[in-house]
Scaffold this motif. Structure first.
Motif, PDB file in Angstrom:
ATOM      1  N   VAL A 118      37.238  49.638  33.957  1.00 33.20           N
ATOM      2  CA  VAL A 118      36.083  49.233  34.632  1.00 33.20           C
ATOM      3  C   VAL A 118      36.140  48.042  35.169  1.00 33.20           C
ATOM      4  O   VAL A 118      35.178  47.401  35.983  1.00 33.20           O
ATOM      5  CB  VAL A 118      34.949  49.402  33.578  1.00 33.20           C
ATOM      6  CG1 VAL A 118      33.760  48.988  34.043  1.00 33.20           C
ATOM      7  CG2 VAL A 118      34.789  51.165  33.222  1.00 33.20           C
ATOM      8  N   LEU A 119      36.900  46.946  34.650  1.00 36.01           N
ATOM      9  CA  LEU A 119      36.866  45.377  35.009  1.00 36.01           C
ATOM     10  C   LEU A 119      38.216  45.293  35.892  1.00 36.01           C
ATOM     11  O   LEU A 119      38.109  45.083  37.092  1.00 36.01           O
ATOM     12  CB  LEU A 119      37.029  44.789  33.717  1.00 36.01           C
ATOM     13  CG  LEU A 119      35.703  44.805  33.008  1.00 36.01           C
ATOM     14  CD1 LEU A 119      35.719  43.892  31.802  1.00 36.01           C
ATOM     15  CD2 LEU A 119      34.377  44.236  33.782  1.00 36.01           C
ATOM     16  N   VAL A 120      39.495  45.329  35.331  1.00 33.00           N
ATOM     17  CA  VAL A 120      40.609  45.058  35.937  1.00 33.00           C
ATOM     18  C   VAL A 120      40.900  46.029  37.197  1.00 33.00           C
ATOM     19  O   VAL A 120      41.216  45.440  38.306  1.00 33.00           O
ATOM     20  CB  VAL A 120      41.887  44.892  34.942  1.00 33.00           C
ATOM     21  CG1 VAL A 120      43.108  44.643  35.681  1.00 33.00           C
ATOM     22  CG2 VAL A 120      41.488  44.073  33.729  1.00 33.00           C
ATOM     23  N   ASP A 121      40.978  47.084  36.949  1.00 32.76           N
ATOM     24  CA  ASP A 121      41.226  48.182  38.045  1.00 32.76           C
ATOM     25  C   ASP A 121      40.104  48.271  39.073  1.00 32.76           C
ATOM     26  O   ASP A 121      40.538  48.504  40.285  1.00 32.76           O
ATOM     27  CB  ASP A 121      41.407  49.471  37.401  1.00 32.76           C
ATOM     28  CG  ASP A 121      42.066  50.725  38.441  1.00 32.76           C
ATOM     29  OD1 ASP A 121      43.108  50.298  38.898  1.00 32.76           O
ATOM     30  OD2 ASP A 121      41.306  51.628  39.172  1.00 32.76           O
ATOM     31  N   LEU A 122      38.827  47.930  38.813  1.00 30.50           N
ATOM     32  CA  LEU A 122      37.970  47.732  39.855  1.00 30.50           C
ATOM     33  C   LEU A 122      38.151  46.827  40.883  1.00 30.50           C
ATOM     34  O   LEU A 122      38.201  46.916  41.851  1.00 30.50           O
ATOM     35  CB  LEU A 122      36.380  47.710  39.231  1.00 30.50           C
ATOM     36  CG  LEU A 122      35.490  47.432  40.132  1.00 30.50           C
ATOM     37  CD1 LEU A 122      35.165  48.763  40.957  1.00 30.50           C
ATOM     38  CD2 LEU A 122      34.152  47.108  39.156  1.00 30.50           C
ATOM     39  N   LEU A 123      38.397  45.523  40.225  1.00 33.78           N
ATOM     40  CA  LEU A 123      39.066  44.437  40.990  1.00 33.78           C
ATOM     41  C   LEU A 123      40.001  44.693  41.918  1.00 33.78           C
ATOM     42  O   LEU A 123      40.085  44.440  43.129  1.00 33.78           O
ATOM     43  CB  LEU A 123      39.168  43.246  40.177  1.00 33.78           C
ATOM     44  CG  LEU A 123      39.552  41.769  41.132  1.00 33.78           C
ATOM     45  CD1 LEU A 123      38.621  41.482  41.896  1.00 33.78           C
ATOM     46  CD2 LEU A 123      39.901  40.924  40.038  1.00 33.78           C
ATOM     47  N   LEU A 124      41.093  45.246  41.311  1.00 35.07           N
ATOM     48  CA  LEU A 124      42.150  45.807  41.953  1.00 35.07           C
ATOM     49  C   LEU A 124      41.981  46.756  43.183  1.00 35.07           C
ATOM     50  O   LEU A 124      42.394  46.547  44.260  1.00 35.07           O
ATOM     51  CB  LEU A 124      43.326  46.455  41.214  1.00 35.07           C
ATOM     52  CG  LEU A 124      44.611  46.819  41.850  1.00 35.07           C
ATOM     53  CD1 LEU A 124      45.493  45.551  42.368  1.00 35.07           C
ATOM     54  CD2 LEU A 124      45.563  47.287  40.564  1.00 35.07           C
ATOM     55  N   VAL A 162      50.000  39.843  42.369  1.00 34.51           N
ATOM     56  CA  VAL A 162      50.755  40.179  43.366  1.00 34.51           C
ATOM     57  C   VAL A 162      49.741  40.261  44.611  1.00 34.51           C
ATOM     58  O   VAL A 162      50.044  39.725  45.959  1.00 34.51           O
ATOM     59  CB  VAL A 162      51.427  41.396  43.503  1.00 34.51           C
ATOM     60  CG1 VAL A 162      51.923  41.749  44.654  1.00 34.51           C
ATOM     61  CG2 VAL A 162      52.638  41.383  42.398  1.00 34.51           C
ATOM     62  N   VAL A 163      48.759  40.857  44.389  1.00 34.85           N
ATOM     63  CA  VAL A 163      47.732  41.158  45.710  1.00 34.85           C
ATOM     64  C   VAL A 163      47.183  39.794  46.066  1.00 34.85           C
ATOM     65  O   VAL A 163      46.689  39.564  47.048  1.00 34.85           O
ATOM     66  CB  VAL A 163      46.721  42.271  45.335  1.00 34.85           C
ATOM     67  CG1 VAL A 163      45.639  42.066  46.327  1.00 34.85           C
ATOM     68  CG2 VAL A 163      47.411  43.725  45.329  1.00 34.85           C
ATOM     69  N   ALA A 164      46.638  39.266  44.902  1.00 37.45           N
ATOM     70  CA  ALA A 164      46.088  37.871  45.476  1.00 37.45           C
ATOM     71  C   ALA A 164      46.654  36.808  45.870  1.00 37.45           C
ATOM     72  O   ALA A 164      46.227  36.014  46.701  1.00 37.45           O
ATOM     73  CB  ALA A 164      45.558  37.153  43.897  1.00 37.45           C
ATOM     74  N   ARG A 165      48.374  37.028  46.180  1.00 33.96           N
ATOM     75  CA  ARG A 165      49.002  36.023  46.702  1.00 33.96           C
ATOM     76  C   ARG A 165      49.387  36.723  48.273  1.00 33.96           C
ATOM     77  O   ARG A 165      50.269  35.859  48.980  1.00 33.96           O
ATOM     78  CB  ARG A 165      50.421  35.796  45.982  1.00 33.96           C
ATOM     79  CG  ARG A 165      50.393  35.223  44.404  1.00 33.96           C
ATOM     80  CD  ARG A 165      51.555  35.161  43.708  1.00 33.96           C
ATOM     81  NE  ARG A 165      51.192  34.490  42.577  1.00 33.96           N
ATOM     82  CZ  ARG A 165      52.274  34.162  41.751  1.00 33.96           C
ATOM     83  NH1 ARG A 165      53.490  34.696  41.536  1.00 33.96           N
ATOM     84  NH2 ARG A 165      52.001  33.556  40.704  1.00 33.96           N
ATOM     85  N   LEU A 166      49.061  37.867  48.515  1.00 38.51           N
ATOM     86  CA  LEU A 166      49.209  38.287  50.032  1.00 38.51           C
ATOM     87  C   LEU A 166      48.522  37.648  50.750  1.00 38.51           C
ATOM     88  O   LEU A 166      47.481  37.409  50.624  1.00 38.51           O
ATOM     89  CB  LEU A 166      49.401  39.641  49.913  1.00 38.51           C
ATOM     90  CG  LEU A 166      49.982  40.688  49.250  1.00 38.51           C
ATOM     91  CD1 LEU A 166      49.484  41.972  49.169  1.00 38.51           C
ATOM     92  CD2 LEU A 166      51.396  40.689  49.530  1.00 38.51           C
TER      93      LEU A 166
END
Length: 198
Positions: A105-111, A180-184
Protein backbone atom coordinates in the motif's frame (compact mmCIF):
# COMPACT_ATOMS: atom_id res chain seq x y z
CA UNK A 1 -14.74 12.05 -21.37
CA UNK A 2 -11.11 11.78 -22.29
CA UNK A 3 -7.87 11.51 -20.40
CA UNK A 4 -4.24 11.06 -21.42
CA UNK A 5 -4.18 8.89 -24.54
CA UNK A 6 -7.80 7.79 -24.48
CA UNK A 7 -11.22 7.71 -22.86
CA UNK A 8 -11.74 7.41 -19.13
CA UNK A 9 -15.03 5.55 -19.52
CA UNK A 10 -14.14 2.31 -21.29
CA UNK A 11 -14.50 -1.46 -20.91
CA UNK A 12 -11.32 -2.17 -18.87
CA UNK A 13 -12.08 0.64 -16.41
CA UNK A 14 -15.60 -0.73 -16.02
CA UNK A 15 -14.14 -4.17 -15.26
CA UNK A 16 -11.78 -2.56 -12.72
CA UNK A 17 -14.73 -0.85 -11.05
CA UNK A 18 -16.87 -4.01 -10.92
CA UNK A 19 -14.07 -6.27 -9.65
CA UNK A 20 -13.19 -3.72 -6.96
CA UNK A 21 -16.77 -3.30 -5.74
CA UNK A 22 -17.39 -7.06 -5.73
CA UNK A 23 -14.04 -7.96 -4.11
CA UNK A 24 -14.47 -5.32 -1.40
CA UNK A 25 -18.06 -6.39 -0.76
CA UNK A 26 -17.06 -10.06 -0.50
CA UNK A 27 -14.15 -9.09 1.75
CA UNK A 28 -16.37 -7.09 4.08
CA UNK A 29 -18.86 -9.97 4.23
CA UNK A 30 -15.94 -12.31 4.97
CA UNK A 31 -14.83 -10.10 7.86
CA UNK A 32 -18.34 -9.69 9.29
CA UNK A 33 -19.15 -13.38 8.90
CA UNK A 34 -15.66 -14.68 9.76
CA UNK A 35 -15.86 -16.77 6.58
CA UNK A 36 -12.91 -18.54 4.96
CA UNK A 37 -15.03 -19.25 1.87
CA UNK A 38 -15.89 -15.58 1.36
CA UNK A 39 -12.26 -14.62 1.98
CA UNK A 40 -11.19 -17.00 -0.79
CA UNK A 41 -13.94 -15.63 -3.04
CA UNK A 42 -12.76 -12.06 -2.43
CA UNK A 43 -9.17 -13.00 -3.26
CA UNK A 44 -10.30 -14.84 -6.38
CA UNK A 45 -12.43 -11.92 -7.56
CA UNK A 46 -9.58 -9.49 -6.97
CA UNK A 47 -7.01 -11.60 -8.81
CA UNK A 48 -9.20 -12.69 -11.73
CA UNK A 49 -10.55 -9.17 -12.18
CA UNK A 50 -7.05 -7.69 -12.06
CA UNK A 51 -5.88 -10.05 -14.80
CA UNK A 52 -9.04 -9.53 -16.85
CA UNK A 53 -9.05 -5.72 -16.89
CA UNK A 54 -5.46 -5.57 -18.14
CA UNK A 55 -6.04 -8.30 -20.73
CA UNK A 56 -9.17 -6.60 -22.07
CA UNK A 57 -7.40 -3.23 -22.18
CA UNK A 58 -4.67 -4.70 -24.37
CA UNK A 59 -7.03 -6.73 -26.60
CA UNK A 60 -9.35 -3.78 -27.24
CA UNK A 61 -6.55 -1.23 -27.55
CA UNK A 62 -8.02 0.72 -24.61
CA UNK A 63 -4.93 1.10 -22.43
CA UNK A 64 -4.63 4.59 -20.92
CA UNK A 65 -2.43 6.19 -18.29
CA UNK A 66 -5.56 7.19 -16.37
CA UNK A 67 -6.74 3.58 -16.47
CA UNK A 68 -3.35 2.38 -15.25
CA UNK A 69 -3.46 4.72 -12.24
CA UNK A 70 -7.08 3.73 -11.54
CA UNK A 71 -6.12 0.05 -11.63
CA UNK A 72 -3.16 0.62 -9.29
CA UNK A 73 -5.32 2.49 -6.75
CA UNK A 74 -8.11 -0.10 -6.92
CA UNK A 75 -5.56 -2.86 -6.31
CA UNK A 76 -4.70 -1.22 -2.98
CA UNK A 77 -8.36 -0.86 -1.99
CA UNK A 78 -8.96 -4.56 -2.71
CA UNK A 79 -5.77 -5.55 -0.93
CA UNK A 80 -6.64 -3.68 2.27
CA UNK A 81 -9.94 -5.51 2.63
CA UNK A 82 -8.63 -8.91 1.53
CA UNK A 83 -5.67 -8.78 3.92
CA UNK A 84 -7.96 -7.74 6.78
CA UNK A 85 -10.10 -10.82 6.06
CA UNK A 86 -7.00 -13.03 5.86
CA UNK A 87 -5.70 -11.76 9.21
CA UNK A 88 -9.07 -12.58 10.77
CA UNK A 89 -8.87 -16.11 9.35
CA UNK A 90 -5.16 -16.61 10.12
CA UNK A 91 -4.27 -14.41 13.11
CA UNK A 92 -0.91 -16.17 13.55
CA UNK A 93 0.06 -14.74 10.16
CA UNK A 94 -0.66 -11.16 11.16
CA UNK A 95 2.99 -10.09 11.12
CA UNK A 96 3.85 -11.20 7.56
CA UNK A 97 0.50 -9.95 6.28
CA UNK A 98 1.08 -6.61 8.02
CA UNK A 99 4.54 -6.32 6.44
CA UNK A 100 3.05 -7.13 3.04
CA UNK A 101 0.26 -4.61 3.52
CA UNK A 102 2.66 -1.78 4.42
CA UNK A 103 4.92 -2.70 1.49
CA UNK A 104 2.09 -2.98 -1.05
CA UNK A 105 0.00 0.00 0.00
CA UNK A 106 2.91 2.40 0.60
CA UNK A 107 6.19 1.31 -0.99
CA UNK A 108 4.82 -0.51 -4.02
CA UNK A 109 2.27 2.25 -4.65
CA UNK A 110 5.06 4.81 -4.96
CA UNK A 111 7.06 2.46 -7.19
CA UNK A 112 4.08 1.58 -9.39
CA UNK A 113 3.15 5.23 -9.95
CA UNK A 114 6.72 6.10 -10.93
CA UNK A 115 5.92 5.14 -14.54
CA UNK A 116 4.21 8.56 -14.76
CA UNK A 117 7.66 10.18 -14.97
CA UNK A 118 8.08 8.79 -18.50
CA UNK A 119 5.81 8.57 -21.56
CA UNK A 120 4.78 4.95 -21.11
CA UNK A 121 1.18 3.79 -20.72
CA UNK A 122 1.63 1.77 -17.53
CA UNK A 123 4.14 -0.23 -15.46
CA UNK A 124 3.54 -3.05 -17.96
CA UNK A 125 5.77 -1.09 -20.35
CA UNK A 126 8.46 -0.18 -17.86
CA UNK A 127 10.87 -2.52 -19.67
CA UNK A 128 11.24 0.40 -22.11
CA UNK A 129 12.59 2.49 -19.21
CA UNK A 130 14.53 -0.06 -17.12
CA UNK A 131 14.37 -3.79 -18.04
CA UNK A 132 15.65 -5.07 -14.67
CA UNK A 133 13.19 -3.05 -12.56
CA UNK A 134 10.41 -4.26 -14.85
CA UNK A 135 11.55 -7.88 -14.61
CA UNK A 136 11.52 -7.94 -10.81
CA UNK A 137 8.33 -5.95 -10.33
CA UNK A 138 5.88 -6.06 -13.25
CA UNK A 139 6.74 -9.01 -15.46
CA UNK A 140 3.96 -11.63 -15.34
CA UNK A 141 6.10 -13.94 -13.18
CA UNK A 142 7.04 -11.14 -10.78
CA UNK A 143 3.43 -10.00 -10.35
CA UNK A 144 2.28 -13.54 -9.63
CA UNK A 145 5.10 -14.20 -7.17
CA UNK A 146 5.03 -10.86 -5.36
CA UNK A 147 1.42 -11.23 -4.21
CA UNK A 148 0.44 -14.84 -4.84
CA UNK A 149 3.62 -16.20 -3.28
CA UNK A 150 2.83 -14.69 0.09
CA UNK A 151 -0.78 -15.88 0.08
CA UNK A 152 0.36 -19.43 -0.69
CA UNK A 153 2.99 -19.28 2.06
CA UNK A 154 0.55 -17.84 4.58
CA UNK A 155 -1.95 -20.59 3.81
CA UNK A 156 0.57 -23.45 3.74
CA UNK A 157 3.45 -22.57 6.09
CA UNK A 158 3.39 -24.17 9.55
CA UNK A 159 4.70 -20.97 11.15
CA UNK A 160 4.96 -17.29 10.20
CA UNK A 161 8.76 -17.46 9.86
CA UNK A 162 8.90 -18.23 6.12
CA UNK A 163 6.15 -15.75 5.21
CA UNK A 164 7.95 -13.04 7.25
CA UNK A 165 11.23 -13.71 5.43
CA UNK A 166 9.41 -13.68 2.10
CA UNK A 167 7.53 -10.45 2.87
CA UNK A 168 10.73 -8.71 4.05
CA UNK A 169 12.59 -9.87 0.93
CA UNK A 170 9.88 -8.47 -1.35
CA UNK A 171 9.83 -5.20 0.63
CA UNK A 172 13.63 -4.88 0.34
CA UNK A 173 13.45 -5.50 -3.41
CA UNK A 174 10.77 -2.82 -3.78
CA UNK A 175 12.86 -0.31 -1.82
CA UNK A 176 15.94 -1.04 -3.95
CA UNK A 177 13.77 -0.62 -7.06
CA UNK A 178 12.56 2.78 -5.85
CA UNK A 179 16.15 3.90 -5.32
CA UNK A 180 17.10 2.73 -8.82
CA UNK A 181 14.09 4.43 -10.41
CA UNK A 182 14.68 7.67 -8.48
CA UNK A 183 18.19 7.87 -9.98
CA UNK A 184 17.01 7.48 -13.57
CA UNK A 185 17.09 10.67 -15.66
CA UNK A 186 13.73 12.19 -16.56
CA UNK A 187 14.94 12.82 -20.09
CA UNK A 188 15.53 9.12 -20.62
CA UNK A 189 14.87 8.19 -24.23
CA UNK A 190 12.00 5.76 -24.64
CA UNK A 191 11.74 4.04 -28.05
CA UNK A 192 8.96 5.52 -30.17
CA UNK A 193 8.44 8.56 -27.96
CA UNK A 194 10.18 11.92 -28.38
CA UNK A 195 9.62 13.65 -25.06
CA UNK A 196 9.29 12.58 -21.46
CA UNK A 197 6.18 13.23 -19.40
CA UNK A 198 6.78 14.78 -16.00
Amino acid sequence: MTGPRGPIVNVPNLITTVRTVVAVWLGVLAIVGDSAVLTAAAIGCYWVGDILDGLVARLLGQETRVGAVYDIVCDRVCCLVVVAALILQLPSMGVPLGIFLAQFVLVDLLLSLSFLRWPVLSPNYFHLVHPQVYRYNWSPAAKALNTGGLVVLVAAAPSPVYPVVFALTIAAMKIVSIVVVARLPLALTVPGVRTAVS
